[in-house]
Design a protein around this motif. Sequence first.
Motif, PDB file in Angstrom:
ATOM      1  N   VAL A   1      -9.493   4.822   1.530  1.00 50.08           N
ATOM      2  CA  VAL A   1     -10.295   4.506   0.339  1.00 50.08           C
ATOM      3  C   VAL A   1     -11.223   5.670  -0.003  1.00 50.08           C
TER       4      VAL A   1
ATOM      5  N   MET B   1     -11.694   7.818  -3.378  1.00 47.67           N
ATOM      6  CA  MET B   1     -12.973   7.956  -4.071  1.00 47.67           C
ATOM      7  C   MET B   1     -13.433   9.402  -4.148  1.00 47.67           C
TER       8      MET B   1
ATOM      9  N   LEU C   1     -10.904   3.045   5.843  1.00 46.96           N
ATOM     10  CA  LEU C   1     -12.028   3.785   5.280  1.00 46.96           C
ATOM     11  C   LEU C   1     -11.587   5.179   4.836  1.00 46.96           C
TER      12      LEU C   1
ATOM     13  N   GLY D   1     -15.054  14.008 -11.132  1.00 47.04           N
ATOM     14  CA  GLY D   1     -14.936  13.345 -12.423  1.00 47.04           C
ATOM     15  C   GLY D   1     -13.517  12.996 -12.812  1.00 47.04           C
ATOM     16  N   GLU D   2     -12.665  12.835 -11.791  1.00 49.90           N
ATOM     17  CA  GLU D   2     -11.274  12.475 -12.066  1.00 49.90           C
ATOM     18  C   GLU D   2     -11.087  10.984 -11.797  1.00 49.90           C
ATOM     19  N   PRO D   3      -9.999  10.380 -12.323  1.00 52.52           N
ATOM     20  CA  PRO D   3      -9.768   8.955 -12.047  1.00 52.52           C
ATOM     21  C   PRO D   3      -9.538   8.702 -10.555  1.00 52.52           C
ATOM     22  N   PHE D   4      -9.837   7.460 -10.151  1.00 52.65           N
ATOM     23  CA  PHE D   4      -9.634   7.016  -8.778  1.00 52.65           C
ATOM     24  C   PHE D   4      -8.215   7.361  -8.310  1.00 52.65           C
ATOM     25  N   LEU D   5      -8.115   7.835  -7.078  1.00 55.53           N
ATOM     26  CA  LEU D   5      -6.831   8.150  -6.433  1.00 55.53           C
ATOM     27  C   LEU D   5      -6.164   9.427  -6.939  1.00 55.53           C
ATOM     28  N   SER D   6      -6.852  10.209  -7.767  1.00 54.55           N
ATOM     29  CA  SER D   6      -6.262  11.477  -8.197  1.00 54.55           C
ATOM     30  C   SER D   6      -6.072  12.377  -6.987  1.00 54.55           C
ATOM     31  N   GLN D   7      -5.036  13.187  -7.009  1.00 54.78           N
ATOM     32  CA  GLN D   7      -4.834  14.094  -5.872  1.00 54.78           C
ATOM     33  C   GLN D   7      -4.608  15.514  -6.375  1.00 54.78           C
TER      34      GLN D   7
ATOM     35  N   PHE E   1     -13.932  10.969  -7.437  1.00 59.27           N
ATOM     36  CA  PHE E   1     -15.113  10.683  -8.252  1.00 59.27           C
ATOM     37  C   PHE E   1     -16.014  11.924  -8.344  1.00 59.27           C
TER      38      PHE E   1
END
Lengths: 140, 494
Positions: free
Chosen positions: A80, A84, A77, A90-96, A87
């Motif tokens: 993931v 998320m 959890l 407003g960035e793509p999934f998994l952005s760091q 989000f």
Amino acid sequence: MKSNDVILQTATNIVLFIVLMFSVFIFFNGHHEPGGGFIGGLMTSSAVVLLLLAYDLETVKRVLPFDFKIVTAAGLLTAVATGMGSFLFGEPFLSQTYDYFTFPVLGELELATALLFDIGVYLVVIGITLTIIQTIGEDR
Amino acid sequence: MTNLIIWPVLIPLLTGILLLFAPKRVVFQRGLSTVSAAVLLVVNIFIVFTVQQQGIQTLQLGGWQPPFGIVLVTDMLAALLITAAAVVSLPILVFSIYSIGKERERFYFYAFYQFLIAGVMGAFITGDIFNLFVFFEVMLISSYILIVHGGTKKQLRESFKYVLVNVISSAFFVVGVAYLYAVTGTLNMAQLSERIGSLDTGAPILSVIAVLFLIVFGLKGALFPLYFWLPASYAAPPSPIAAIFGALLTKVGIYSIFRTYSMIFTHDTAFTHQLLGILAALTMIIGVIGAVAHQDVKKILVYNVIVAVGFVLFGVSTMTETGYMGAIFYLFHDIIIKGALFLMIGAMITVAGSTHLKEMGGLIKYHPRLGWMFFTAVMALVGVPPLSGFIGKLMLVQGGAEAGQYWIIAVMMASSLLVLYSMIRIFLKGFYGKIKLEKADQYGTTKGLLLPCAFLLTVSVLIGVGAEAVYPLAATAAETLYEPQIYIDAVLKE
């Protein structure tokens, strides 16, 4: 079979903390250098395995009264949810992202959101390995 | 660039994780799984409309530009397939609530069901070959657990073979990926398509890699001669698990062949696609022989799964836009109708307490609705117009004729007839005939089992009757595969 475990138990009591501390060091060492959640988790679980060898399953369950399946779920959890988190921005999934902070005592440190993801990995690895080992160990 | 297309993976993944926290709360498990499956279906339908209106959707994970990062690509083919998968996943879930049993429910059945769906969704939408491998593994590991779940003697025996075969084929998969990377220097599907498409002469090493991938995906998708593991292992687990396997798992293998053989390995089609066509024809023949030979209802249906593999891959091997469209249509139809048939067979087995046709008979007296639904589903499977199998087969035949593959069309027609024979035998012997079981002797009821079957059958009929509405979607999907430049532009030129 009744064997004498005094030497193993005495050594374990000391070595355990060294292994655990090193596993935490390895965990934080990740990201730019060798280390990270996976290997840190494996090392932590190997410390628990050492404890299992020196004592027995009951003792270890008393010392560490966690359900490791729940630890696995919590780790998944976390990982993931970190992915998320992007989000919200407003960035793509998994952005760091990362930044530098100054702490008392420790001085300037780089803090990356990838660390949160790694905590998830760390928990999953511990949860899975110890679930497997306990399941096999109980099966007599 | 939109996060929308990651949701088909995230919804089942998050649900599965939440389910892990409370394995013993059966009501919570059932409720959350069902709600999540319904939400997934709605999201996937929304994605189909988005793709239809705005074109191919891509998502660069972590913000890394392709070809350096992993990119998810939802073109129309992927959008249609994730929708079909969501359409079957919901009723099969409802069916398992009524039939899987408390014991299985309390040991993570629903959680791994969700992880399986997450893997299937991911495999359909990824745009990177190595990532495809990862999602294959997510799906396979969940399927290893589901096939052995419950631990009956038969399941343990068959799951061992299943795991062994799949582990070996996964090893080949990694070898294939390594070869591909060594030769082309990329694993991004769009870039692979671009690089291999720009070759002037057919490179022999690429043909080797193409065949290696055919072996890998053929093993997962049950292509002749690699189907040998499938009949026994799909017949072992309980009906809902067999249904989700039969409806989805081989389809992921077929989809992968479809994707790679239409967009990537186009350098020497005289060799690779001829081979694919011949193997597809042999798959049909072997499949119908098995379906006609068996007396066990589950086995008959499982061999019919193999026949469908042949049909779809024949469409891929034609290399024509009509053939592709037929293959897409048939794949979509087959996911849904196989799910429906497996569930109906499951309901039959629940009532008769046996999988053997000899033990059944006259079921229609007490279960008329099940009987006639089964009949309709068989007609749809075989392709009696206006039901859903018809359009797919028609376009497959047209595509085959355009490619001049008349002998494979003949094989396909003959095997369609034998499929009809094998399935109608279940109807005649199982539902008609002398009544073997009086009401009091029946082993179970069909309470709650008919609604999921009816749902799938309705969808199947709607696809057939409303083919006019589905047609443009299939056409868009086929166009992207036929002209990979659309796909390449969507991924690489932002």
